[in-house]
Design an enzyme around this catalytic site. Sequence first.
Site, mmCIF file in Angstrom:
data_model
loop_
_atom_site.group_PDB
_atom_site.id
_atom_site.type_symbol
_atom_site.label_atom_id
_atom_site.label_comp_id
_atom_site.label_asym_id
_atom_site.label_seq_id
_atom_site.Cartn_x
_atom_site.Cartn_y
_atom_site.Cartn_z
ATOM 1 N N LYS A 102 6.406 2.097 9.952
ATOM 2 C CA LYS A 102 5.633 2.948 10.847
ATOM 3 C C LYS A 102 4.433 2.175 11.401
ATOM 4 O O LYS A 102 4.067 2.313 12.560
ATOM 5 C CB LYS A 102 5.169 4.186 10.086
ATOM 6 C CG LYS A 102 4.213 5.082 10.856
ATOM 7 C CD LYS A 102 3.764 6.254 10.000
ATOM 8 C CE LYS A 102 2.623 7.002 10.633
ATOM 9 N NZ LYS A 102 1.398 6.213 10.791
ATOM 10 N N ARG A 103 3.855 1.344 10.569
ATOM 11 C CA ARG A 103 2.701 0.550 11.001
ATOM 12 C C ARG A 103 3.065 -0.380 12.150
ATOM 13 O O ARG A 103 2.292 -0.580 13.082
ATOM 14 C CB ARG A 103 2.165 -0.263 9.811
ATOM 15 C CG ARG A 103 0.727 -0.744 9.961
ATOM 16 C CD ARG A 103 0.219 -1.394 8.681
ATOM 17 N NE ARG A 103 0.178 -0.459 7.571
ATOM 18 C CZ ARG A 103 0.997 -0.492 6.516
ATOM 19 N NH1 ARG A 103 1.946 -1.421 6.442
ATOM 20 N NH2 ARG A 103 0.885 0.366 5.543
#
Length: 510
Positions: A266-267
Amino acid sequence: MKKNVRVRFAPSPTGGLHLGGVRTVLYNYLFARHAGGEFVLRIEDTDQTRFVPGAEEYIINCLQWCGLTPDEGPASGGPYAPYRQSERKAMYRQYAEQLVKSGHAYYAFDRPEELESMRERFKTDTNPSPQYDHKVRLEMRNSCSLTLEETETLLEDGVPYVIRIRMPENETITFHDMIRGDVTFNTGLVDDKVLLKADGMPTYHLAVVVDDHLMKITHAFRGEEWLPSSPVHVLLWKYLGWEEEMPKWAHLPLILKPDGNGKLSKRDGDRLGFPVFAMNWTDPKTNELTKGFRELGFMPEAFINMLAMLGWNDGTDQEIFTIEELIAKFSIDRVHKGGAKFDFEKAKWFNHEWIKRSDAARLLPDVKRVLADNGLTVSDDALLSTVINLVKDRCTLLTDFYEQTKFFFATPSQDLEAVKPKWNEAKKEFFLAAIAQMEAASNFQAAEQEAAFKELATQHNIKPGELMMPLRIMLVGGKFGPGVFDIAAIIGKQETIHRIQLALQQLDLA
C-alpha cells in the site's frame, strides 16, 4: 472415485483487500470453475487483536464487484458452516489436545517476561532472534521440561498456557507444490509454533489445517510468503491422521513493485500514485481513506483480466480475456514461479481496451453513476448510449466519461484564449453567416452540416482548417472531443447556434 474439486480463499478481516489477495481469489475461482468444483470463502478471524470492524463486509463486497462470487461462505452459508473461524472456536481445542496426548504438541506456561528473557539469554551474533524451538524448549516452563505432576498442578490451578507443536529436531519434510515442484525443509530450522492461544483461540496454523480437513478442501492456493509455514502444516496433517487427505498445494508468486524490488505494498501505491486495493477502504480507527481500482474508474472485467495476466498466460500472445475464456483456458501449470512486476500503465491499457470493446448497454450504468457523482443527471438512455459510443475510444478510465460527455448535456465554459490571437473580422462574419445557414437548414445531420460548413468557408475564402478549432472550442469548451459535427448533430441546431453566439459575444468584448 475422483474427488470433487474444492478450493478456498481464507482472508483475515484486517483491512483493505490488496490486489494480490484478489489474484489469489481469482486463481482459486478459475481453477474451481474449470474443474466444475466449488469455491469457498472462509473468514480467518482467530487473531481478535487485529480484527477490524467492517473488513469482512468489505471483502465480500469486493468479490461481488469482481464477479467472483463464492459457492459457500459467511454471506451465503453452505454445508460446512459456520465459515468464520471465531464461530468455530469450540471445535479446535479437541484437536490441539489430541496432539498433546500423542506427544506431537505440549503445554507451554511461559509468561511474556520469561519469553523475553529467553530471547536475551540465547541471543548470539549468529542468532540475533532466538526462536522457541527444540534447542530451548527444555529451558522453558512447559510440559516437556516439567514432570507430569507439575504440569497437572499448573493446569488445575488455572495457570494460563498455550499449546505448541513439538517440531522434530532433524527431519526432512518434502511436499509437492503444483507450481514449484518438490519443496524440501529441515524441521530443525522451524520453531515450535503456537497452535492454541491462552484465550482458547487457535492460531492460523491449527485452524487452517482443521478447517481444510473438515471442509474437504482438495487444493490450497496461497501466497508464497506462506511457504516457510508449510512444514508445520504438513506435519499437522500427518500428526492428526489426515495425511492421505492433505490438499494439493500451490504457492503463488508475489506481485512485485514496478521496479521489481520487493513485494508491492500500500505504501508503494501511495508513493507512486496508484491504488493497490480493489475498492476504496476507510480505516475505521484513523478514518484514513485508501483509494481502490473501482472508484478510480476500472471496469471489473478489466481489473480481473489484468490480474490474471500478472503471473499467468495461456502460452499465446492473447492478452484480452473474458472471464469465460479465462475459466476455459486456466491451468495452474501455466502460473509463473517468479514474481510479476505491477505496471499501472499496463493496467490502464487493459481498462482502455475493455471500455473500447464494451457496448453502450454495458457501460451505461457505470457512466450514469460517474455523471451523477459529478452532479450531472441524464435521463435519456438512448441519447446517452449514442454519446457513449461516440466517446468511449477516448476514455481510459470510466471517470473520463464525465469530461468527455458533459458538454453534450450542458453548455460548457468556453476557453477562448486559443482563438483570440488569430481572430479577425472575416472569421466573425463567417460564423454569423454559418448561424444563418444553420437556422435555414432542414437537415441537421453531421455529414450535411460538415459539407455546408466547408462550402461556406470556401465562399468566404477561409481555409476550413482555420475555422474548425474555434468551432470545437465553441461547442466543447476546449480542444478535445469527438468529431465536431457529430457533436453539433447530437446537441441539436438551437444549442449549436446558442454556443456559437455566446462565443461571438465574448470575442466582441475581448
